[in-house]
Design a protein around this motif. Structure first.
Motif, PDB file in Angstrom:
ATOM      1  N   VAL A 199      -5.063   3.436   6.937  1.00  0.00           N
ATOM      2  CA  VAL A 199      -6.494   3.450   6.653  1.00  0.00           C
ATOM      3  C   VAL A 199      -6.770   2.787   5.318  1.00  0.00           C
ATOM      4  O   VAL A 199      -6.069   3.374   4.266  1.00  0.00           O
ATOM      5  CB  VAL A 199      -7.128   4.840   6.536  1.00  0.00           C
ATOM      6  N   THR A 200      -7.484   1.842   5.072  1.00  0.00           N
ATOM      7  CA  THR A 200      -7.577   1.226   3.808  1.00  0.00           C
ATOM      8  C   THR A 200      -9.295   0.798   3.560  1.00  0.00           C
ATOM      9  O   THR A 200      -9.868   0.613   4.642  1.00  0.00           O
ATOM     10  CB  THR A 200      -6.600  -0.040   3.561  1.00  0.00           C
ATOM     11  N   LYS A 201      -9.429   0.329   2.269  1.00  0.00           N
ATOM     12  CA  LYS A 201     -10.731  -0.117   2.085  1.00  0.00           C
ATOM     13  C   LYS A 201     -10.376  -1.824   1.678  1.00  0.00           C
ATOM     14  O   LYS A 201      -9.501  -2.267   1.564  1.00  0.00           O
ATOM     15  CB  LYS A 201     -11.366   0.435   0.685  1.00  0.00           C
ATOM     16  N   LYS A 211       0.747  -3.991   2.567  1.00  0.00           N
ATOM     17  CA  LYS A 211       0.733  -3.083   3.519  1.00  0.00           C
ATOM     18  C   LYS A 211      -0.007  -3.551   4.895  1.00  0.00           C
ATOM     19  O   LYS A 211       0.588  -2.948   5.978  1.00  0.00           O
ATOM     20  CB  LYS A 211      -0.388  -1.736   3.088  1.00  0.00           C
ATOM     21  N   LEU A 212      -0.989  -4.486   4.779  1.00  0.00           N
ATOM     22  CA  LEU A 212      -1.399  -4.940   5.878  1.00  0.00           C
ATOM     23  C   LEU A 212      -0.539  -5.885   6.792  1.00  0.00           C
ATOM     24  O   LEU A 212      -0.382  -5.843   8.065  1.00  0.00           O
ATOM     25  CB  LEU A 212      -2.610  -5.972   5.847  1.00  0.00           C
ATOM     26  N   ARG A 216       1.282  -5.010  10.581  1.00  0.00           N
ATOM     27  CA  ARG A 216       1.277  -5.868  11.515  1.00  0.00           C
ATOM     28  C   ARG A 216       2.633  -5.881  12.044  1.00  0.00           C
ATOM     29  O   ARG A 216       2.864  -5.914  13.345  1.00  0.00           O
ATOM     30  CB  ARG A 216       0.731  -7.312  11.008  1.00  0.00           C
ATOM     31  N   HIS A 217       3.539  -6.099  11.390  1.00  0.00           N
ATOM     32  CA  HIS A 217       5.042  -5.995  11.747  1.00  0.00           C
ATOM     33  C   HIS A 217       5.410  -4.853  12.674  1.00  0.00           C
ATOM     34  O   HIS A 217       6.145  -4.980  13.672  1.00  0.00           O
ATOM     35  CB  HIS A 217       5.875  -6.259  10.620  1.00  0.00           C
ATOM     36  N   LEU A 218       5.024  -3.750  12.083  1.00  0.00           N
ATOM     37  CA  LEU A 218       5.302  -2.622  12.916  1.00  0.00           C
ATOM     38  C   LEU A 218       4.444  -2.477  14.094  1.00  0.00           C
ATOM     39  O   LEU A 218       4.442  -1.219  14.927  1.00  0.00           O
ATOM     40  CB  LEU A 218       5.164  -1.429  11.970  1.00  0.00           C
ATOM     41  N   GLY A 219       3.504  -3.210  14.305  1.00  0.00           N
ATOM     42  CA  GLY A 219       2.343  -2.788  15.395  1.00  0.00           C
ATOM     43  C   GLY A 219       1.440  -1.712  15.450  1.00  0.00           C
ATOM     44  O   GLY A 219       1.057  -0.958  16.068  1.00  0.00           O
ATOM     45  N   VAL A 222      -4.981  -0.563  12.005  1.00  0.00           N
ATOM     46  CA  VAL A 222      -5.338  -0.352  10.677  1.00  0.00           C
ATOM     47  C   VAL A 222      -6.830  -0.362  10.783  1.00  0.00           C
ATOM     48  O   VAL A 222      -7.534  -0.887  11.406  1.00  0.00           O
ATOM     49  CB  VAL A 222      -5.102  -1.730   9.946  1.00  0.00           C
ATOM     50  N   VAL A 223      -7.284   0.911  10.029  1.00  0.00           N
ATOM     51  CA  VAL A 223      -8.948   1.253   9.981  1.00  0.00           C
ATOM     52  C   VAL A 223      -9.170   0.454   8.320  1.00  0.00           C
ATOM     53  O   VAL A 223      -8.745   1.141   7.537  1.00  0.00           O
ATOM     54  CB  VAL A 223      -9.106   2.539  10.100  1.00  0.00           C
TER      55      VAL A 223
END
Length: 254
Positions: A199-201, A211-212, A216-219, A222-223
């Protein structure tokens, strides 16, 4: 000889620092950076620095007039909505040109699974259907949104620069750290804590974007909390270079 034009930067961001550094080398411009004072040990800044709030719109308007500010740059955090609104009102009242300096937001790419929401409360409402171990990177404020009874079974890893303000979720582990972060480091952190939701802004910028990529690499889903809109009618620059170009066109106007 004409005195230097006075530029006030409402700062605290990387872009604000870059702009202050660019202005400090110019004899035709005098820079004052204003910091809210929420970070205990802010980094050194060139030019004059003031710490603390102005006292709302009226206080900022008075400061602009008293200190003969020729141009105002709002380079605060993209989610500092109240400060930006105050800056727009004060600049209009004091008849001072205003620029918003905002780095572009993040964009989802191939392989990303993003859920766009309008608020922390909306983000919290999505979590039970997405996972059980949450990585919260939304800052130290507003964590009460994740304290609802329906979230009590979830486990949160909370990362912020300084200790977050209570209340916190009952199952929360706090990590104090400051970017920039690397994809390798973020991937290792997500794996170590068995995170299944991020969860991120939408703060934008490269310092915390790793972190994004790791998600993505870990599937991982993301909120992403959408950033508020900039005040209407205020020009926007994406970086310090564009802000400097704007300043050179307006700061020396009669």
């Amino acid at each position: 000889m004409r005195s230097p034009a006075h530029v006030l930067i409402l700062g605290g961001t990387t872009e604000a620092r870059h702009l202050a550094a660019a202005l400090a080398d110019r004899p035709d411009l005098h820079v004052t950076s204003s910091l809210a004072g929420r970070v205990a040990r802010p980094g050194a800044l060139p030019g004059d620095v003031r710490i603390g709030g102005f006292g709302g719109v009226e206080g900022l308007t008075a400061w602009l007039r008293e200190h003969r500010v020729d141009a105002l740059v709002d380079a605060t955090h993209p989610f500092a909505e109240a400060i930006s609104a105050n800056a727009a009102e004060a600049a209009q009242a004091a008849r001072v040109p205003l620029l918003t300096l905002r780095r572009p937001g993040w964009q989802a790419g191939p392989g990303d699974t993003w859920h766009s929401v309008a608020s922390l409360a909306e983000a919290a409402a999505l979590l039970p259907e997405l996972g059980e171990r949450i990585f919260l990177t939304t800052g130290r404020l507003g964590l009460s949104a994740f304290c609802g009874r329906e979230l009590d079974s979830l486990h949160f890893l909370v990362r912020s620069v300084e200790p977050p303000e209570p209340p916190l979720p009952p199952h929360a582990q706090v990590v104090l750290d400051r970017g920039p972060f690397t994809v390798e480091g973020e991937t290792a952190l997500l794996r170590e804590h068995a995170i299944d939701v991020l969860v991120t802004k939408d703060s934008g910028g490269a310092a915390t974007a790793a972190k994004l990529v790791a998600a993505r690499h870990l599937g991982l889903p993301v909120v992403v909390v959408r950033r508020p809109a900039c005040p209407q009618g205020v020009p926007v620059a994406a970086d310090a270079e564009a802000a400097l170009e704007w300043l050179l066109t307006v700061a020396h106007r009669p």
